[in-house]
Design a protein around this motif. Structure first.
Motif, short mmCIF file in Angstrom:
data_model
loop_
_atom_site.label_atom_id
_atom_site.label_comp_id
_atom_site.label_asym_id
_atom_site.label_seq_id
_atom_site.Cartn_x
_atom_site.Cartn_y
_atom_site.Cartn_z
N THR A 100 49.95 74.05 115.94
CA THR A 100 48.70 73.75 115.26
C THR A 100 48.79 74.07 113.78
O THR A 100 48.31 73.31 112.92
N ALA A 101 49.43 75.21 113.45
CA ALA A 101 49.53 75.64 112.05
C ALA A 101 50.28 74.63 111.19
O ALA A 101 49.94 74.43 110.01
N LEU A 102 51.28 73.98 111.75
CA LEU A 102 52.02 72.97 110.98
C LEU A 102 51.08 71.89 110.46
O LEU A 102 51.16 71.48 109.28
N PHE A 103 50.19 71.44 111.31
CA PHE A 103 49.33 70.31 110.93
C PHE A 103 48.06 70.76 110.22
O PHE A 103 47.48 69.98 109.45
N GLU A 104 47.65 72.01 110.41
CA GLU A 104 46.60 72.56 109.56
C GLU A 104 47.10 72.63 108.11
O GLU A 104 46.36 72.34 107.17
N ALA A 105 48.35 73.06 107.95
CA ALA A 105 48.92 73.10 106.60
C ALA A 105 48.94 71.71 105.99
O ALA A 105 48.59 71.52 104.82
N ALA A 106 49.34 70.72 106.77
CA ALA A 106 49.36 69.34 106.28
C ALA A 106 47.95 68.87 105.93
O ALA A 106 47.74 68.16 104.93
N ARG A 107 46.98 69.25 106.74
CA ARG A 107 45.59 68.81 106.54
C ARG A 107 45.03 69.28 105.21
O ARG A 107 44.19 68.61 104.60
N TRP A 108 45.48 70.44 104.73
CA TRP A 108 44.93 71.02 103.51
C TRP A 108 45.75 70.69 102.28
O TRP A 108 45.58 71.30 101.22
N ALA A 109 46.62 69.69 102.37
CA ALA A 109 47.34 69.23 101.19
C ALA A 109 46.39 68.50 100.24
O ALA A 109 45.43 67.87 100.68
N MET A 119 45.31 51.43 98.87
CA MET A 119 44.95 52.85 98.73
C MET A 119 45.80 53.48 97.63
O MET A 119 47.03 53.54 97.75
N PRO A 120 45.19 53.93 96.54
CA PRO A 120 46.00 54.55 95.48
C PRO A 120 46.68 55.82 95.97
O PRO A 120 46.06 56.66 96.62
N TYR A 121 47.95 55.91 95.71
CA TYR A 121 48.72 57.15 95.96
C TYR A 121 48.74 57.57 97.42
O TYR A 121 48.87 58.76 97.72
N GLY A 122 48.60 56.62 98.34
CA GLY A 122 48.64 56.98 99.75
C GLY A 122 49.96 57.60 100.15
O GLY A 122 49.99 58.61 100.87
N GLU A 123 51.06 57.01 99.68
CA GLU A 123 52.38 57.54 100.02
C GLU A 123 52.57 58.93 99.42
O GLU A 123 53.15 59.82 100.05
N TYR A 124 52.06 59.11 98.21
CA TYR A 124 52.16 60.41 97.55
C TYR A 124 51.38 61.47 98.34
O TYR A 124 51.83 62.60 98.53
N GLY A 125 50.19 61.09 98.84
CA GLY A 125 49.41 62.01 99.65
C GLY A 125 50.11 62.41 100.92
O GLY A 125 50.07 63.58 101.33
N LEU A 126 50.78 61.46 101.57
CA LEU A 126 51.56 61.80 102.77
C LEU A 126 52.69 62.74 102.42
O LEU A 126 52.98 63.69 103.15
N ALA A 127 53.35 62.49 101.28
CA ALA A 127 54.47 63.35 100.88
C ALA A 127 54.00 64.79 100.66
O ALA A 127 54.68 65.74 101.07
N LEU A 128 52.84 64.96 100.04
CA LEU A 128 52.32 66.31 99.83
C LEU A 128 51.99 66.98 101.16
O LEU A 128 52.27 68.16 101.36
N ALA A 129 51.40 66.21 102.09
CA ALA A 129 51.07 66.77 103.39
C ALA A 129 52.34 67.15 104.16
O ALA A 129 52.39 68.21 104.81
N ALA A 130 53.36 66.31 104.09
CA ALA A 130 54.61 66.60 104.77
C ALA A 130 55.27 67.85 104.20
O ALA A 130 55.82 68.68 104.94
N GLN A 131 55.21 68.00 102.88
CA GLN A 131 55.80 69.19 102.28
C GLN A 131 55.04 70.45 102.69
O GLN A 131 55.64 71.50 102.96
N ASN A 132 53.72 70.37 102.78
CA ASN A 132 52.95 71.51 103.30
C ASN A 132 53.40 71.86 104.71
O ASN A 132 53.56 73.04 105.06
N LEU A 133 53.59 70.85 105.54
CA LEU A 133 54.04 71.08 106.91
C LEU A 133 55.40 71.78 106.92
O LEU A 133 55.61 72.74 107.67
N VAL A 134 56.30 71.30 106.08
CA VAL A 134 57.65 71.87 106.03
C VAL A 134 57.61 73.34 105.58
O VAL A 134 58.30 74.20 106.15
N LEU A 135 56.81 73.64 104.57
CA LEU A 135 56.74 75.01 104.08
C LEU A 135 56.07 75.94 105.10
O LEU A 135 56.44 77.10 105.23
N GLN A 136 55.11 75.41 105.85
CA GLN A 136 54.52 76.21 106.93
C GLN A 136 55.55 76.50 108.00
O GLN A 136 55.58 77.59 108.58
#
Length: 207
Positions: free
Chosen positions: A47-56, A113-130
């Protein structure tokens, strides 16, 4: 590299060589392929992995990132695994969890959608750091069949599967092809700051 060198264990840590100290979550992050088939991820960790992604952060708080995810032993894990490239299928079966990162690329009005790919990248990086904070390892992959993922999981047209992520514990080199063993033992390197950050004019290093 000799056969004897290939018998070395995967290093538990490959700290980044930096010009100034970084936070351990950044300095210790790396992306092994040698994952431990015995490692399991708890409900809380998963759950924490995706909570981290959610708050990107995302452009205008549009929150374009979505994930399809499962843990090893679940049917969805096998379905995700089936969308990966042949090379990635060879090692990701040992992951404790697999996910596909999906970006919203068309908004509710049918406009890009402006910057949709960028938003996913930020969420993925949050997941990785968690994952690093949880004592786990994460490896992000471009080697996946986007069309297969779309068809397998019924991804709507306004969303685009873009990345796969394997999460797990560190394993050994046993049974890995030599080309992958070499990658696991290779030191981490990056371009120098002088090639990345400029001032005054393009190419004039700031640092």
């Amino acid at each position: 590299m000799t056969a004897e060198e290939y018998t070395a264990e995967v290093p538990a840590s490959k700290p980044a060589e930096t010009s100034v100290p970084l936070h351990p979550l950044l300095a210790e992050r790396w992306s092994p392929r040698a994952l431990d088939p015995a490692t399991a991820i708890s409900d809380r960790q998963f759950t924490a992995l995706f909570e981290a992604a959610r708050w990107a952060p995302s452009w205008g708080n549009t929150q374009p990132a979505r994930f399809i995810a499962a843990r090893r032993g679940e049917a969805t894990f096998d379905r995700i695994h089936g969308t990966l490239s042949r090379g990635n299928k060879g090692w990701t079966s040992n992951a404790a969890a697999l996910a596909i990162g999906v970006a919203r690329v068309v908004d509710e009005d049918g406009e890009p959608m402006p910057y949709g790919e960028y938003g996913l990248a930020l969420a993925a990086q949050n997941l990785v750091l968690q994952a690093v904070a949880e004592g786990l390892y994460a490896h992000q992959m471009a080697g996946m069949d986007r069309d297969a993922a779309r068809a397998e999981f019924g991804v709507p047209a306004e969303f685009e599967p873009m990345v796969a992520i394997a999460v797990g514990g560190l394993g050994t080199l046993d049974g890995m092809p030599e080309r992958l063993q070499e990658k696991e033992l290779r030191p981490r390197i990056r371009k120098p700051l002088a090639e990345l950050v400029f001032t005054d004019t393009w190419g004039e290093p700031l640092f």
